[in-house]
Design a protein around this motif. Structure first.
Motif: not given
Length: 214
Positions: A27-31, A33-36
């Motif tokens: 979830w942290a990695v996807c968050t 990536c979503f910010a980028i």
């Protein structure tokens, strides 16, 4: 509680913590990536672009190009397209000020949720998950931006790029490009991440009864 049941509960808690940490890391990695992705959505002039048209009788076609929230870019003889706008000063095109502000709000909330990840070192994990979930729900401003953007197509910038057939929700001789599609997918991503954060937060609260949490 009998000793056997206590031991089973502790084993269950250990396995759950391992699974929760793995899902939380994902979830942290996807968050992040979503910010980028949100940054790319904001700055890329590829929300709308001209479609390929064929003209008979040797008529010269209109210039090809793309349009975003901040710039209108036309293809030229140079490898780099010629862009008009104020990306350097983050001044959106007049017709798209409202969508640009909403995307900026969504971007800010997502990056704040990324910054909140450091709170896992100092605060209760369930509290941090829920804070991030509410911040990611605020990122639903992106959904409103995706609605207001096509509603603002009836403007001089769109008519200069896509012809006089442009109207609200009608792009004329243009079509939506990958940045707009990415923005719509970002809305779904925000919903999934926020839901997952709420689930992880609630499961953290239910690890063991209150007398066994310490």
């Amino acid at each position: 509680m009998q000793p056997q049941m206590v031991e089973v509960a502790r084993l269950y808690q250990t396995e759950f913590i391992r699974s929760a940490r793995a899902v939380g890391a994902l979830w942290a990695v996807c968050t992040l990536c979503f910010a980028i992705i949100e940054v790319v959505i904001l700055v890329q002039p590829s929300w709308v672009g001209t479609r390929e048209l064929h003209y008979e009788g040797g008529a010269s076609p209109p210039p090809a190009g793309t349009l975003g929230l901040f710039e209108v870019c036309l293809e030229s003889d140079w490898p780099v397209p010629e862009c008009r706008g104020s990306l350097a000063t983050l001044t959106p095109l007049p017709a798209f000020q409202s969508p640009a502000v909403l995307v900026c709000i969504s971007l800010t909330m997502v990056w704040v949720s990324v910054g909140c990840l450091v709170l896992f070192r100092f605060c209760n994990a369930a509290t941090v998950y829920k804070i991030c979930a509410w911040l990611q729900l605020t990122a639903f401003c992106l959904a409103l931006a995706c609605v207001l953007f096509p509603d603002s197509w009836d403007c001089s910038e769109m008519r200069g790029l896509c012809g006089e057939g442009v109207a609200s929700f009608s792009p004329g001789n243009c079509t939506v490009h990958w940045a707009f599609v990415l923005a719509m997918l970002g809305v779904l991503d925000a919903a999934i991440l926020a839901t997952l954060a709420f689930v992880l937060g609630n499961r953290q609260d239910a690890l063991l009864p209150q007398y066994g949490k310490d």
